[in-house]
Design a protein around this motif. Structure first.
Motif, short mmCIF file in Angstrom:
data_model
loop_
_atom_site.label_atom_id
_atom_site.label_comp_id
_atom_site.label_asym_id
_atom_site.label_seq_id
_atom_site.Cartn_x
_atom_site.Cartn_y
_atom_site.Cartn_z
N ALA A 290 30.16 -62.14 -6.62
CA ALA A 290 28.92 -61.43 -6.97
C ALA A 290 28.87 -60.06 -6.32
O ALA A 290 28.40 -59.08 -6.92
N ASP A 291 29.36 -59.97 -5.09
CA ASP A 291 29.41 -58.67 -4.42
C ASP A 291 30.41 -57.74 -5.12
O ASP A 291 30.15 -56.53 -5.26
N ALA A 292 31.54 -58.30 -5.55
CA ALA A 292 32.57 -57.47 -6.18
C ALA A 292 32.06 -56.82 -7.46
O ALA A 292 32.35 -55.65 -7.73
N VAL A 293 31.27 -57.56 -8.25
CA VAL A 293 30.79 -57.02 -9.53
C VAL A 293 29.38 -56.46 -9.44
O VAL A 293 28.82 -55.99 -10.42
N ASN A 294 28.80 -56.51 -8.24
CA ASN A 294 27.47 -55.95 -7.97
C ASN A 294 26.38 -56.58 -8.84
O ASN A 294 25.72 -55.93 -9.66
N VAL A 295 26.19 -57.89 -8.67
CA VAL A 295 25.17 -58.62 -9.42
C VAL A 295 23.77 -58.10 -9.09
O VAL A 295 23.44 -57.87 -7.93
N GLN A 296 22.97 -57.91 -10.12
CA GLN A 296 21.55 -57.59 -9.98
C GLN A 296 20.76 -58.55 -10.84
O GLN A 296 20.99 -58.66 -12.04
N VAL A 297 19.82 -59.25 -10.23
CA VAL A 297 19.01 -60.24 -10.93
C VAL A 297 17.79 -59.56 -11.54
O VAL A 297 17.09 -58.78 -10.87
N ILE A 298 17.52 -59.85 -12.83
CA ILE A 298 16.37 -59.30 -13.52
C ILE A 298 15.65 -60.44 -14.26
O ILE A 298 16.21 -61.52 -14.46
N THR B 18 26.70 -52.39 -12.47
CA THR B 18 25.91 -53.58 -12.21
C THR B 18 26.29 -54.67 -13.19
O THR B 18 26.55 -54.40 -14.36
N LYS B 19 26.31 -55.90 -12.71
CA LYS B 19 26.36 -57.07 -13.59
C LYS B 19 24.96 -57.64 -13.63
O LYS B 19 24.46 -58.18 -12.63
N PHE B 20 24.28 -57.49 -14.77
CA PHE B 20 22.90 -57.94 -14.88
C PHE B 20 22.85 -59.45 -15.14
O PHE B 20 23.44 -59.94 -16.11
N VAL B 21 22.13 -60.15 -14.27
CA VAL B 21 21.94 -61.60 -14.37
C VAL B 21 20.46 -61.85 -14.64
O VAL B 21 19.61 -61.43 -13.86
N ASP C 31 26.89 -66.03 -7.49
CA ASP C 31 28.34 -66.13 -7.70
C ASP C 31 28.66 -67.14 -8.80
O ASP C 31 29.46 -66.87 -9.69
N LEU C 32 28.02 -68.31 -8.73
CA LEU C 32 28.36 -69.39 -9.66
C LEU C 32 28.01 -69.03 -11.10
O LEU C 32 28.66 -69.53 -12.04
N THR C 33 27.01 -68.19 -11.32
CA THR C 33 26.67 -67.80 -12.68
C THR C 33 27.82 -67.10 -13.38
O THR C 33 27.92 -67.10 -14.61
N LEU C 34 28.73 -66.53 -12.62
CA LEU C 34 29.85 -65.79 -13.19
C LEU C 34 30.97 -66.70 -13.67
O LEU C 34 31.93 -66.23 -14.29
N LEU C 35 30.86 -68.02 -13.41
CA LEU C 35 31.87 -68.96 -13.86
C LEU C 35 31.85 -69.19 -15.37
O LEU C 35 32.80 -69.71 -15.94
N SER C 36 30.75 -68.82 -16.02
CA SER C 36 30.65 -69.06 -17.46
C SER C 36 31.57 -68.14 -18.26
O SER C 36 31.91 -68.46 -19.40
N ASP C 37 31.95 -67.00 -17.66
CA ASP C 37 32.79 -66.06 -18.41
C ASP C 37 33.58 -65.14 -17.51
O ASP C 37 34.79 -65.30 -17.35
#
Length: 397
Positions: free
Chosen positions: A359-367, A385-388, A163-169
């Motif tokens: 993160a659930d709302a934008v469907n984060v997927q870690v790669i 997917t929001k690719f992280v 979730d916090l990674t999405l604070l940058s943008d």
């Protein structure tokens, strides 16, 4: 010296992970005593990156991409007082000096001192000052005391990092779009676009108390993602006019607030069943379905140069919009980069105190970093997917 790898734009349609220089605390030949070097904890692929990779900007080959960065401080300059080695921090995508008139007015998206070409700068982005991007293992961040948001607890930060990674943008950008569109308790809202920014905006509208949040898109899978957190949806492939579809949901053919989360690569449904590029279609829809006196937030990206545009006017950012209608309806338009620092601290608290699951709302997927090129390919094909990117394997499974 530590090695460093980064995601590099190789020209239209191609990115590669390549060895790049390890960052230095330097601005050209001058020591950057106000900066820090970060070990990148997470860095995200953004739709704005895709514009460059598709060849829809003048971005040069060799540009290290990535403006959405969260990192661990490894080294700091002697002038950095309040950020310390070992802190985990969120990096606003806007680079801001904290000293100019605009920064002092809170307009950090249009800092006057960090880009010789124009107001405003960003990491790894075309015409944004030449700053090295953060889709990498390590990156340098200037003006650290002003720019960085320190998380209060590293262990909790890692637990909430998706979730916090999405604070940058994208979380502040979506929230900014909602705020500038006037979203508040009881509002009816239309969000154009169900990509990551549109989904983040829709979630933000709920956080702000909207009564009805409608998301429109051509991609049925993305609309299903919007439905997963209580949004109404409109499939723009329908032959039913948008205003009529709005009326079926809220009882009238207009909404209080409109947010354009699409930008200049907008497409419209044609009667032949295909979608065709129409860069002004969302802006014209906004004026059509926003009530008189309503506001239109435009966090979607519009550019001054688009080599791949469909006509000569659009190549220089000139679009055919029905501005007279907006004037007649006394609409308020708000454009430009989100000033991330205006929002990131309260949004951090909303995450840490479980007020939103962004993160659930934008469907984060870690790669992994090596899988970033495939992430770009899948995102370009419309992946919901929001690719992280996790360059160092620091994100808990």
């Amino acid at each position: 010296m530590c090695q460093n790898s980064g995601v590099v734009n190789m020209g239209p349609g191609e990115v590669q992970v390549k060895e790049i220089d390890y960052p230095k605390l330097a601005l050209g030949d001058r020591k950057c005593e106000h900066g820090v070097i970060l070990k990148v904890v997470s860095t995200n692929i953004c739709g704005s990156d895709q514009h460059m990779v598709r060849g829809r900007t003048t971005a040069p080959s060799g540009l290290v991409l990535g403006h959405e960065i969260t990192g661990l401080v490894l080294e700091k300059g002697r002038d950095v007082e309040f950020i310390n080695v070992g802190d985990i921090v969120s990096v606003p995508f806007n680079i801001a000096c904290g000293r100019c008139r605009n920064c002092k007015e809170g307009k950090t998206g249009i800092c006057l001192n960090v880009n010789p070409a124009r107001p405003g700068a960003a990491y790894g982005y075309v015409d944004m000052g030449g700053w090295v991007g953060g889709q990498s293992e390590y990156v340098m961040v200037p003006y650290a005391d002003f720019n960085l948001l320190k998380f209060p607890d590293n262990e909790k930060a890692l637990a909430y990092i998706r979730d916090l990674t999405l604070l940058s943008d994208i979380f502040p950008t979506g929230f900014h779009g909602a705020v500038t569109a006037g979203v508040g308790p009881g509002s009816t809202v239309y969000v154009a676009g169900a990509g990551p920014v549109g989904l983040a905006c829709a979630a933000s509208c709920h956080l702000l108390g909207a009564a009805v949040v409608i998301v429109g898109d051509l991609n049925e899978e993305r609309l299903a993602q919007a439905k997963s957190f209580r949004c109404e949806t409109i499939n723009l492939n329908s032959d039913t006019p948008l205003a009529e579809q709005i009326a079926q949901i809220v009882g009238e053919p207009e909404v209080d607030c409109f947010v354009d989360c699409v930008g200049f690569e907008a497409r419209a449904h044609s009667h032949g069943g295909e979608s065709e590029e129409q860069p002004a279609v969302v802006l014209n829809q906004a004026m059509e379905i926003t009530r008189a006196g309503g506001s239109i937030g435009i966090p979607g990206l519009y550019v001054t140069e688009d080599p791949g545009a469909t006509d000569a006017a659009a190549k220089v950012g000139s679009l055919k919009i029905r501005f007279g209608l907006g004037w007649a309806k006394s609409h308020c338009f708000h454009t430009g980069q989100c000033p991330v620092m205006k929002y990131h601290r309260p949004l951090m608290n909303a995450i840490l105190y479980d007020k939103i699951k962004i993160a659930d709302a934008v469907n984060v997927q870690v790669i992994s970093l090596k899988d970033a090129p495939k992430g770009y390919q899948d995102f370009d094909k419309g992946a919901v997917t929001k690719f992280v990117i996790d360059p160092h394997g620091m994100i808990p499974i």
